[in-house]
Design an enzyme around this catalytic site. Structure first.
Site, PDB file in Angstrom:
ATOM      1  CB  CYS A   1       8.295   1.995   9.909  1.00  0.00           C
ATOM      2  SG  CYS A   1       6.538   1.877  10.242  1.00  0.00           S
TER       3      CYS A   1
ATOM      4  CB  CYS B   1       1.624   7.098  11.399  1.00  0.00           C
ATOM      5  SG  CYS B   1       2.201   5.957  10.152  1.00  0.00           S
TER       6      CYS B   1
ATOM      7  CB  THR C   1       2.502  -1.251   9.410  1.00  0.00           C
ATOM      8  OG1 THR C   1       2.893  -1.311   8.045  1.00  0.00           O
ATOM      9  CG2 THR C   1       3.550  -0.515  10.211  1.00  0.00           C
TER      10      THR C   1
ATOM     11  CD  GLU D   1       5.443  -3.653   7.351  1.00  0.00           C
ATOM     12  OE1 GLU D   1       6.563  -4.183   7.318  1.00  0.00           O
ATOM     13  OE2 GLU D   1       5.271  -2.475   7.739  1.00  0.00           O
TER      14      GLU D   1
ATOM     15  CG  HIS E   1      -1.031   6.147   5.796  1.00  0.00           C
ATOM     16  ND1 HIS E   1      -0.537   6.182   7.073  1.00  0.00           N
ATOM     17  CD2 HIS E   1      -0.515   5.008   5.233  1.00  0.00           C
ATOM     18  CE1 HIS E   1       0.232   5.121   7.283  1.00  0.00           C
ATOM     19  NE2 HIS E   1       0.260   4.400   6.176  1.00  0.00           N
TER      20      HIS E   1
ATOM     21  CE1 TYR F   1       3.433   6.521   4.151  1.00  0.00           C
ATOM     22  CE2 TYR F   1       5.428   5.823   3.060  1.00  0.00           C
ATOM     23  CZ  TYR F   1       4.275   5.516   3.719  1.00  0.00           C
ATOM     24  OH  TYR F   1       3.953   4.208   3.970  1.00  0.00           O
TER      25      TYR F   1
ATOM     26  CB  CYS G   1       7.887   8.767   8.704  1.00  0.00           C
ATOM     27  SG  CYS G   1       7.126   8.164   7.206  1.00  0.00           S
TER      28      CYS G   1
ATOM     29  CD  GLU H   1       7.525   2.014   4.966  1.00  0.00           C
ATOM     30  OE1 GLU H   1       8.716   2.335   5.175  1.00  0.00           O
ATOM     31  OE2 GLU H   1       6.567   2.563   5.516  1.00  0.00           O
TER      32      GLU H   1
HETATM   33  C1  LIG Z   1       5.888  -1.983   3.999  1.00  0.00           C
HETATM   34  C2  LIG Z   1       4.429  -1.817   3.793  1.00  0.00           C
HETATM   35  C3  LIG Z   1       3.612  -1.522   4.855  1.00  0.00           C
HETATM   36  C4  LIG Z   1       2.226  -1.421   4.688  1.00  0.00           C
HETATM   37  N1  LIG Z   1       1.444  -1.178   5.782  1.00  0.00           N
HETATM   38  C5  LIG Z   1       0.085  -1.163   5.644  1.00  0.00           C
HETATM   39  C6  LIG Z   1      -0.750  -0.993   6.772  1.00  0.00           C
HETATM   40  O1  LIG Z   1      -0.290  -0.868   7.903  1.00  0.00           O
HETATM   41  N2  LIG Z   1      -2.099  -0.971   6.581  1.00  0.00           N
HETATM   42  C7  LIG Z   1      -2.648  -1.130   5.359  1.00  0.00           C
HETATM   43  O2  LIG Z   1      -3.869  -1.116   5.269  1.00  0.00           O
HETATM   44  N3  LIG Z   1      -1.869  -1.323   4.260  1.00  0.00           N
HETATM   45  C8  LIG Z   1      -0.527  -1.345   4.381  1.00  0.00           C
HETATM   46  N4  LIG Z   1       0.273  -1.521   3.270  1.00  0.00           N
HETATM   47  C9  LIG Z   1      -0.372  -1.809   2.013  1.00  0.00           C
HETATM   48  C10 LIG Z   1      -0.246  -0.775   0.913  1.00  0.00           C
HETATM   49  O3  LIG Z   1      -1.161   0.260   1.081  1.00  0.00           O
HETATM   50  C11 LIG Z   1      -0.421  -1.538  -0.397  1.00  0.00           C
HETATM   51  O4  LIG Z   1       0.750  -2.293  -0.600  1.00  0.00           O
HETATM   52  C12 LIG Z   1      -0.696  -0.651  -1.581  1.00  0.00           C
HETATM   53  O5  LIG Z   1      -1.941  -0.037  -1.462  1.00  0.00           O
HETATM   54  C13 LIG Z   1      -0.631  -1.439  -2.878  1.00  0.00           C
HETATM   55  O6  LIG Z   1      -1.476  -2.540  -2.839  1.00  0.00           O
HETATM   56  P1  LIG Z   1      -0.896  -3.976  -3.207  1.00  0.00           P
HETATM   57  O7  LIG Z   1       0.312  -4.210  -2.414  1.00  0.00           O
HETATM   58  O8  LIG Z   1      -2.015  -4.932  -3.099  1.00  0.00           O
HETATM   59  O9  LIG Z   1      -0.395  -3.859  -4.674  1.00  0.00           O
HETATM   60  P2  LIG Z   1      -1.285  -3.962  -5.985  1.00  0.00           P
HETATM   61  O10 LIG Z   1      -2.588  -3.299  -5.748  1.00  0.00           O
HETATM   62  O11 LIG Z   1      -1.309  -5.342  -6.469  1.00  0.00           O
HETATM   63  O12 LIG Z   1      -0.438  -3.047  -6.968  1.00  0.00           O
HETATM   64  C14 LIG Z   1       0.611  -3.538  -7.809  1.00  0.00           C
HETATM   65  C15 LIG Z   1       0.572  -2.777  -9.122  1.00  0.00           C
HETATM   66  O13 LIG Z   1      -0.631  -3.033  -9.790  1.00  0.00           O
HETATM   67  C16 LIG Z   1      -1.320  -1.854 -10.112  1.00  0.00           C
HETATM   68  N5  LIG Z   1      -2.747  -2.143  -9.998  1.00  0.00           N
HETATM   69  C17 LIG Z   1      -3.397  -2.660  -8.922  1.00  0.00           C
HETATM   70  N6  LIG Z   1      -4.704  -2.784  -9.177  1.00  0.00           N
HETATM   71  C18 LIG Z   1      -4.903  -2.359 -10.429  1.00  0.00           C
HETATM   72  C19 LIG Z   1      -6.037  -2.234 -11.253  1.00  0.00           C
HETATM   73  N7  LIG Z   1      -7.249  -2.574 -10.823  1.00  0.00           N
HETATM   74  N8  LIG Z   1      -5.863  -1.712 -12.481  1.00  0.00           N
HETATM   75  C20 LIG Z   1      -4.636  -1.336 -12.910  1.00  0.00           C
HETATM   76  N9  LIG Z   1      -3.524  -1.427 -12.176  1.00  0.00           N
HETATM   77  C21 LIG Z   1      -3.650  -1.942 -10.956  1.00  0.00           C
HETATM   78  C22 LIG Z   1      -0.823  -0.839  -9.093  1.00  0.00           C
HETATM   79  O14 LIG Z   1      -0.947   0.502  -9.527  1.00  0.00           O
HETATM   80  C23 LIG Z   1       0.623  -1.259  -8.953  1.00  0.00           C
HETATM   81  O15 LIG Z   1       1.400  -0.697  -9.944  1.00  0.00           O
HETATM   82  C24 LIG Z   1       1.662  -1.594   3.414  1.00  0.00           C
HETATM   83  C25 LIG Z   1       2.487  -1.884   2.332  1.00  0.00           C
HETATM   84  C26 LIG Z   1       3.838  -2.011   2.501  1.00  0.00           C
HETATM   85  C27 LIG Z   1       4.705  -2.356   1.304  1.00  0.00           C
END
Ligand SMILES: Cc1cc2nc3c(=O)[nH]c(=O)nc-3n(C[C@H](O)[C@H](O)[C@H](O)COP(=O)(O)OP(=O)(O)OC[C@H]3O[C@@H](n4cnc5c(N)ncnc54)[C@H](O)[C@@H]3O)c2cc1C
Lengths: 101, 517
Positions: free
Chosen positions: B130, B134, B221, B288, B323, B327, B330, B474
């Site tokens: 990465c 982006c 990120t 991150e 976004h 994918y 990249c 990721e």
């Molecule tokens: C390597 C990496 C880089 C990233 N970079 C960025 C970035 O630059 N900017 C940025 O803004 N974000 C970034 N993210 C964040 C990414 O968008 C989130 O990880 C993703 O949206 C999931 O949110 P979470 O990690 O909080 O997981 P969670 O929301 O906790 O999800 C975990 C599980 O729970 C489920 N879940 C969550 N909420 C609910 C609910 N209310 N009801 C039922 N099921 C639920 C989900 O479907 C999933 O299966 C990055 C993530 C990673 C891993």
């Protein structure tokens, strides 16, 4: 006077040919030619090289002769990869002749 | 006659050398080189913690955990100057007419959307990981069209501010982190219902100068090697969430901001030699961090949403679709490296001609091109927004990212199959270089006689680091977890239409409302 070829590449995201390598080969085949950036104002010919048949290189504005290479095609006619440099050179020579006319 | 000079693209990266006169731009030259970008980061007064230690601000980018991510991001600057790649990595600003880095551009056509995907694939092929830029790129595009529609409906003046901010970003060629994801606390509760109100970034004060925000953004990120961040709400909001519907730009070193850098699989290897890291130059994923905002002041000219809850959902959907478009580009490019690495391992180990190996490599190619195809498709089906900018087809963009949450695992599974057990069990670089036992490592990890053992180890380590741990996760959660995409494409695909088609083919006449069937 050397003929100046302005070169524009596509960016090579998934290329069948490597544009800069093609230019290196052309330099050996045509030592009288000079290869510069497409942004060079003084160019005689514009050579567009796209790495694959998508032929997506942006076309800069240019009133003179243009040669399009995309993948192993020159002016949309397909050749084998081994023939490619000589075919591009042949097309350059044709355009040079037109320029001189 | 034109004199020639060798244009060697800087920062010590192995790029193409091509005899060219220095590029002559018609307009002003405003794009930073990779080296200029790296130097510009030293001027920040940023607070970054790594493993419990606050780093010296000037030296943040030299820390072994961070250096590779900086090199990777630097490629997004450097490749805009490389004659072989500038067509993808630069664009003409619709605001100023100047040549700008594409990562600061607002898409003006379907061609721009397609070029973005191609650019991402190409850069991934050079970094194998990465390059972080982006996210901010998608944030400005999402905000550009959303603020326009917000102003049209509400009479606000966010769009002009946004345009000014984008112009500033373009003219200074800055890197902006996209900050959407909040820590979210208890996922079953809305922002205002959380036990701790800081689980979502929110406005704690409004005055005539600006606003004060508080909370944190998670998984950020490229944040520690950016210049600014764009805060956006993490989900759609309802009227009660007014304080949480906030979008604004904040310098990464603004008073009240601090960053806690995330750990990665095998990160301590970065403090040792090169081989065990796999990708020593560019690292793994995007570096991150958790970004904490402790009562951060933001002047009004950098506020792009403040309380307009009806538009939070639009902003999130636009950002997420842009976004998710990325994918297949990249990850398509990263997969090109994984496929290449697996094929080289087969060469080095003497089984490249086996039918099942060829078949598996073909399967990987099929999967990688499938990812890419979806990103190209959602771009080709893009449409113009009311603001004039172009937006991807959200249905296809979501399907594409959902593919990534599965197919990358398949590609990596096959690569690990081809790579062999040594990708998991190799001794260290120090063992290879040890005067007493190095000869055994050399001898017993050799594949075909003509290939040095060190090369085989390097390739195995590359595969190990690209196909497991942080790199894999990721693909699952970056740009949203799979369910987020499923919700979107189930909403966007017209199931009733499919039912009607099936009934027509089956010769069934619809009786009034076929939904009741
Ligand atoms: C390597 C990496 C880089 C990233 N970079 C960025 C970035 O630059 N900017 C940025 O803004 N974000 C970034 N993210 C964040 C990414 O968008 C989130 O990880 C993703 O949206 C999931 O949110 P979470 O990690 O909080 O997981 P969670 O929301 O906790 O999800 C975990 C599980 O729970 C489920 N879940 C969550 N909420 C609910 C609910 N209310 N009801 C039922 N099921 C639920 C989900 O479907 C999933 O299966 C990055 C993530 C990673 C891993």
């Amino acid at each position: 006077m050397k003929t100046i070829i302005g070169v524009k590449f596509c960016g090579h995201c998934n290329p069948l040919i490597e544009g800069p390598e093609v230019i290196e080969n052309l330099k050996k085949l045509g030592p009288d030619l000079e290869f510069l950036s497409w942004e060079e104002q003084q160019k005689d010919i514009l050579l567009i090289i796209s790495g694959c048949t998508a032929d997506c290189a942006t076309r800069p504005q240019f009133k003179g002769p243009v040669i399009n290479v995309s993948g192993s095609s020159v002016e949309r006619i397909q050749y084998s990869l081994s023939e490619l440099p000589s075919q591009i050179l042949r097309t350059i020579r044709e355009k040079e002749a037109v320029c001189l006319d | 006659m034109a004199c020639t000079a060798i244009l060697i693209c800087g920062i010590g990266l192995a790029l193409i050398t091509f005899h060219l006169r220095e590029l002559t731009f018609k307009g002003e030259m405003i794009m930073k080189t990779g080296k200029e970008y790296i130097e510009s980061l030293r001027n920040r007064n940023i607070k970054v913690y790594v493993k419990g230690q606050l780093l010296n601000s000037e030296e943040v980018i030299d820390h072994p955990f961070i250096r590779g991510h900086v090199n990777s991001a630097a490629m997004t600057f450097e490749l805009a100057h490389d004659p072989a790649t500038e067509d993808l990595v630069s664009a003409i600003s619709h605001l100023t007419g100047k040549k700008i880095n594409r990562f600061t551009h607002i898409h003006q056509s379907r061609e721009d959307l397609i070029k973005k995907v191609k650019m991402l694939r190409m850069i991934s092929q050079k970094t194998g990981t990465c390059y972080q830029r982006c996210v901010g790129f998608d944030a400005i595009n999402a905000l550009y069209s959303t603020t326009f529609e917000m102003d049209m409906k509400l009479g606000t003046s966010y769009h002009e501010r946004m345009k000014k901010y984008i112009e500033y970003m373009q003219d200074n060629d800055i890197m902006v982190a996209g900050a959407m994801t909040d820590p979210k606390g208890d996922r079953s509760l809305r922002p205002g219902q959380q036990a701790d109100p800081d689980m979502f970034v929110h406005v704690v004060e409004r005055n005539d100068q600006g606003i004060v925000v508080r909370g944190a953004k998670a998984h950020m990120t490229g944040m520690v090697n950016s210049h600014e961040m764009l805060i956006m709400p993490t989900m759609g909001m309802i009227a009660e969430d007014k304080d949480y519907a906030v979008s604004c730009a904040i310098p990464v070193d603004a008073p009240g901001v601090l960053h806690i850098f995330g750990r990665q699989t095998n990160d301590d290897r970065k403090c040792e030699g090169e081989i065990d890291q796999g990708n020593a130059q560019f690292g793994i994923v995007g570096g991150e961090c958790l970004t904490v905002l402790e009562n951060v002041f933001v002047p009004w000219e950098k506020v792009f949403m403040c309380g307009e809850t009806d538009f939070a959902g639009m902003l999130v959907e636009r950002f997420a679709s842009y976004h998710r478009q990325n994918y297949g580009g990249c990850k398509g490019g990263v997969s090109d490296i994984v496929i290449g690495a697996a094929a080289v391992m087969a060469d080095y180990s003497g089984y490249a001609k086996a039918a099942h190996i060829k078949d598996k490599i073909n399967e990987m190619i099929h999967l990688a091109e499938t990812l890419y195809a979806c990103s190209i498709a959602c771009s080709a089906e893009g449409k113009q927004t009311a603001s004039g900018s172009y937006f991807v087809d959200p249905l296809l963009a979501n399907v594409g990212k959902h593919n990534v949450t599965r197919l990358i695992y398949d590609i990596d599974r096959i690569a690990q199959d081809i790579g062999g057990g040594l990708t998991a069990t190799l001794p260290s670089e120090s063992d290879l270089k040890n005067p007493d036992i190095g000869k055994y490592v050399e001898k017993y990890f050799k594949g075909v006689a003509s290939v040095p053992t060190e090369d085989r180890m390097r390739m195995a380590r590359l595969l190990e680091n690209m196909t497991g741990g942080t790199a894999l996760i990721e693909s699952m959660h970056g740009a949203g977890s799979p369910q987020a995409q499923k919700v979107m494409y189930s909403k966007l695909s017209n199931l009733d239409h499919k039912k009607r088609c099936a009934m027509a083919i089956a010769g069934i006449k619809p009786k009034g409302d076929e939904k009741a069937q």
